[in-house]
Design a protein around this motif. Structure first.
Motif, PDB file in Angstrom:
ATOM      1  N   ILE A  86       0.843  -1.201   0.000  1.00  0.00           N
ATOM      2  CA  ILE A  86       0.000   0.000   0.000  1.00  0.00           C
ATOM      3  C   ILE A  86       0.876   1.248   0.000  1.00  0.00           C
ATOM      4  CG2 ILE A  86      -1.626   1.362   1.383  1.00  0.00           C
ATOM      5  CD1 ILE A  86      -2.807  -1.400   2.291  1.00  0.00           C
ATOM      6  N   LEU A  87       1.878   1.290   0.859  1.00  0.00           N
ATOM      7  CA  LEU A  87       2.752   2.463   0.930  1.00  0.00           C
ATOM      8  C   LEU A  87       3.578   2.618  -0.345  1.00  0.00           C
ATOM      9  CD1 LEU A  87       3.722   2.091   4.654  1.00  0.00           C
ATOM     10  CD2 LEU A  87       2.272   3.874   3.655  1.00  0.00           C
ATOM     11  N   HIS A  88       3.983   1.505  -0.942  1.00  0.00           N
ATOM     12  CA  HIS A  88       4.700   1.572  -2.219  1.00  0.00           C
ATOM     13  C   HIS A  88       3.797   2.182  -3.289  1.00  0.00           C
ATOM     14  CE1 HIS A  88       7.357   0.532  -5.515  1.00  0.00           C
ATOM     15  NE2 HIS A  88       6.347  -0.089  -6.097  1.00  0.00           N
ATOM     16  N   GLU A  89       2.565   1.700  -3.363  1.00  0.00           N
ATOM     17  CA  GLU A  89       1.640   2.224  -4.372  1.00  0.00           C
ATOM     18  C   GLU A  89       1.353   3.705  -4.155  1.00  0.00           C
ATOM     19  OE1 GLU A  89      -2.906   1.845  -5.937  1.00  0.00           O
ATOM     20  OE2 GLU A  89      -1.841  -0.022  -5.527  1.00  0.00           O
ATOM     21  N   LEU A  90       1.093   4.103  -2.933  1.00  0.00           N
ATOM     22  CA  LEU A  90       0.820   5.516  -2.664  1.00  0.00           C
ATOM     23  C   LEU A  90       1.983   6.406  -3.088  1.00  0.00           C
ATOM     24  CD1 LEU A  90      -0.922   5.400   0.815  1.00  0.00           C
ATOM     25  CD2 LEU A  90      -1.908   6.254  -1.314  1.00  0.00           C
ATOM     26  N   HIS A  91       3.184   5.892  -2.968  1.00  0.00           N
ATOM     27  CA  HIS A  91       4.374   6.690  -3.289  1.00  0.00           C
ATOM     28  C   HIS A  91       4.709   6.683  -4.779  1.00  0.00           C
ATOM     29  CE1 HIS A  91       7.987   8.867  -2.252  1.00  0.00           C
ATOM     30  NE2 HIS A  91       8.653   8.073  -3.067  1.00  0.00           N
ATOM     31  N   THR A  92       4.334   5.627  -5.503  1.00  0.00           N
ATOM     32  CA  THR A  92       4.813   5.486  -6.878  1.00  0.00           C
ATOM     33  C   THR A  92       3.747   5.533  -7.963  1.00  0.00           C
ATOM     34  OG1 THR A  92       4.704   3.064  -6.739  1.00  0.00           O
ATOM     35  CG2 THR A  92       6.808   4.123  -6.134  1.00  0.00           C
ATOM     36  N   ALA A  93       2.511   5.197  -7.650  1.00  0.00           N
ATOM     37  CA  ALA A  93       1.484   5.089  -8.692  1.00  0.00           C
ATOM     38  C   ALA A  93       0.994   6.466  -9.141  1.00  0.00           C
ATOM     39  CB  ALA A  93       0.315   4.252  -8.179  1.00  0.00           C
ATOM     40  N   ASP A  94       0.889   6.637 -10.440  1.00  0.00           N
ATOM     41  CA  ASP A  94       0.453   7.910 -11.022  1.00  0.00           C
ATOM     42  C   ASP A  94      -0.907   8.363 -10.496  1.00  0.00           C
ATOM     43  OD1 ASP A  94       2.761   8.065 -12.528  1.00  0.00           O
ATOM     44  OD2 ASP A  94       1.824   7.284 -14.362  1.00  0.00           O
ATOM     45  N   HIS A  95      -1.815   7.414 -10.278  1.00  0.00           N
ATOM     46  CA  HIS A  95      -3.162   7.798  -9.854  1.00  0.00           C
ATOM     47  C   HIS A  95      -3.209   8.300  -8.406  1.00  0.00           C
ATOM     48  CE1 HIS A  95      -2.819   3.372  -9.521  1.00  0.00           C
ATOM     49  NE2 HIS A  95      -3.331   3.576  -8.333  1.00  0.00           N
ATOM     50  N   TRP A  96      -2.111   8.222  -7.684  1.00  0.00           N
ATOM     51  CA  TRP A  96      -2.034   8.801  -6.334  1.00  0.00           C
ATOM     52  C   TRP A  96      -1.199  10.072  -6.316  1.00  0.00           C
ATOM     53  CZ3 TRP A  96      -5.379   7.671  -2.776  1.00  0.00           C
ATOM     54  CH2 TRP A  96      -5.985   6.423  -2.776  1.00  0.00           C
ATOM     55  N   GLU A  97      -0.721  10.489  -7.485  1.00  0.00           N
ATOM     56  CA  GLU A  97       0.095  11.706  -7.549  1.00  0.00           C
ATOM     57  C   GLU A  97      -0.697  12.890  -6.996  1.00  0.00           C
ATOM     58  OE1 GLU A  97       2.558  14.395 -10.759  1.00  0.00           O
ATOM     59  OE2 GLU A  97       1.879  12.395 -11.330  1.00  0.00           O
ATOM     60  N   GLY A  98      -0.037  13.695  -6.192  1.00  0.00           N
ATOM     61  CA  GLY A  98      -0.685  14.872  -5.614  1.00  0.00           C
ATOM     62  C   GLY A  98      -1.353  14.620  -4.270  1.00  0.00           C
ATOM     63  N   VAL A  99      -1.459  13.345  -3.859  1.00  0.00           N
ATOM     64  CA  VAL A  99      -2.041  13.024  -2.558  1.00  0.00           C
ATOM     65  C   VAL A  99      -0.919  13.061  -1.528  1.00  0.00           C
ATOM     66  CG1 VAL A  99      -3.203  11.262  -1.165  1.00  0.00           C
ATOM     67  CG2 VAL A  99      -3.906  11.650  -3.536  1.00  0.00           C
ATOM     68  N   THR A 122       9.252  -0.302   1.921  1.00  0.00           N
ATOM     69  CA  THR A 122       8.075  -0.696   1.150  1.00  0.00           C
ATOM     70  C   THR A 122       8.443  -1.914   0.310  1.00  0.00           C
ATOM     71  OG1 THR A 122       8.604   0.599  -0.825  1.00  0.00           O
ATOM     72  CG2 THR A 122       7.380   1.733   0.938  1.00  0.00           C
ATOM     73  N   SER A 123       7.468  -2.469  -0.381  1.00  0.00           N
ATOM     74  CA  SER A 123       7.742  -3.608  -1.263  1.00  0.00           C
ATOM     75  C   SER A 123       8.671  -3.219  -2.405  1.00  0.00           C
ATOM     76  CB  SER A 123       6.433  -4.188  -1.800  1.00  0.00           C
ATOM     77  OG  SER A 123       5.711  -3.192  -2.502  1.00  0.00           O
ATOM     78  N   GLY A 124       8.765  -1.925  -2.707  1.00  0.00           N
ATOM     79  CA  GLY A 124       9.664  -1.447  -3.753  1.00  0.00           C
ATOM     80  C   GLY A 124      11.049  -1.079  -3.242  1.00  0.00           C
ATOM     81  N   GLY A 125      11.310  -1.292  -1.943  1.00  0.00           N
ATOM     82  CA  GLY A 125      12.631  -1.037  -1.390  1.00  0.00           C
ATOM     83  C   GLY A 125      12.876   0.379  -0.895  1.00  0.00           C
ATOM     84  N   ARG A 126      11.849   1.205  -0.879  1.00  0.00           N
ATOM     85  CA  ARG A 126      11.993   2.583  -0.385  1.00  0.00           C
ATOM     86  C   ARG A 126      11.759   2.595   1.123  1.00  0.00           C
ATOM     87  NH1 ARG A 126      12.227   7.302  -3.012  1.00  0.00           N
ATOM     88  NH2 ARG A 126      11.702   6.256  -4.946  1.00  0.00           N
ATOM     89  N   LYS A 127      12.581   3.334   1.853  1.00  0.00           N
ATOM     90  CA  LYS A 127      12.411   3.444   3.304  1.00  0.00           C
ATOM     91  C   LYS A 127      11.077   4.126   3.603  1.00  0.00           C
ATOM     92  CE  LYS A 127      16.547   1.838   4.137  1.00  0.00           C
ATOM     93  NZ  LYS A 127      16.767   0.534   4.710  1.00  0.00           N
ATOM     94  N   LEU A 128      10.389   3.656   4.639  1.00  0.00           N
ATOM     95  CA  LEU A 128       9.070   4.211   4.954  1.00  0.00           C
ATOM     96  C   LEU A 128       9.129   5.713   5.209  1.00  0.00           C
ATOM     97  CD1 LEU A 128       7.169   1.600   7.148  1.00  0.00           C
ATOM     98  CD2 LEU A 128       7.401   1.746   4.673  1.00  0.00           C
ATOM     99  N   HIS A 129      10.174   6.197   5.851  1.00  0.00           N
ATOM    100  CA  HIS A 129      10.224   7.627   6.144  1.00  0.00           C
ATOM    101  C   HIS A 129      10.253   8.459   4.861  1.00  0.00           C
ATOM    102  CE1 HIS A 129      14.444   8.974   5.391  1.00  0.00           C
ATOM    103  NE2 HIS A 129      14.692   7.685   5.507  1.00  0.00           N
ATOM    104  N   GLU A 130      10.662   7.858   3.740  1.00  0.00           N
ATOM    105  CA  GLU A 130      10.687   8.564   2.461  1.00  0.00           C
ATOM    106  C   GLU A 130       9.320   8.610   1.789  1.00  0.00           C
ATOM    107  OE1 GLU A 130      13.567   6.537   0.059  1.00  0.00           O
ATOM    108  OE2 GLU A 130      15.203   6.929   1.455  1.00  0.00           O
ATOM    109  N   THR A 131       8.373   7.833   2.274  1.00  0.00           N
ATOM    110  CA  THR A 131       7.072   7.753   1.595  1.00  0.00           C
ATOM    111  C   THR A 131       6.057   8.763   2.113  1.00  0.00           C
ATOM    112  OG1 THR A 131       6.194   6.063   3.104  1.00  0.00           O
ATOM    113  CG2 THR A 131       7.409   5.278   1.169  1.00  0.00           C
TER     114      THR A 131
END
Length: 160
Positions: A86-99, A122-131
């Motif tokens: 969920i956190l990976h998607e919120l950070h990377t998916a275009d349809h969440w851009e601007g949220v 996240t599942s994409g390897g990004r640290k949670l604090h970066e999301t």
């Protein structure tokens, strides 16, 4: 505040693909993405809660598998449910851009929580604090945290 498992990974895709038009304001609100999504940490993103680690706590190190940390006493802290995806998607998916994404937590050990956010990924390897764009982790009420986020971001409570 998003509680664990209340934000399905493909929620926005389902909202976007729904073409039914309804005059109901409730239905209309379901098709609008929030301007800000706030996550509690203890019991939502991870378990156990920081206060349950007495005698342990920081420093934390990676556990045996993804989504797990181990405190200095050997107690495991695990990411809950589908939070990594969920956190990976919120950070990377275009349809969440601007949220805007925020952490809101009244946890007993804010420094421990911050350390866990720096270590968990996240599942994409990004640290949670970066999301997340904002972090309100301190003793206080959720209402206080959300009002503070509103002041900092200019986002009304009804848009969170």
């Amino acid at each position: 505040i998003v509680k664990q498992a209340h934000l399905p990974l493909k929620l926005s895709r389902r909202m976007a693909s729904s073409s039914s038009s309804s005059s109901s304001s409730t239905t209309a609100r379901l098709h609008v993405r929030p301007k800000l999504v706030a996550f509690d940490l203890d019991g939502t993103i991870w378990y156990p809660e920081m206060y349950q680690l007495w005698g342990g706590g920081a420093p934390f190190k990676s556990g045996k598998h993804s989504g797990q940390l181990v405190d200095r006493k050997g107690q495991k802290v695990n990411l809950m449910g589908d939070s990594q995806n969920i956190l990976h998607e919120l950070h990377t998916a275009d349809h969440w851009e601007g949220v805007t994404v925020a952490w809101v937590s009244c946890c007993d050990e804010p420094e421990w929580a911050e350390e866990c956010l720096r270590l968990f990924e996240t599942s994409g390897g990004r640290k949670l604090h970066e999301t997340a764009h904002h972090s309100e982790i301190y003793k206080g009420s959720k209402s206080e945290h959300l009002r503070t986020l509103g002041r900092k971001t200019g986002i009304a409570l009804e848009d969170m």
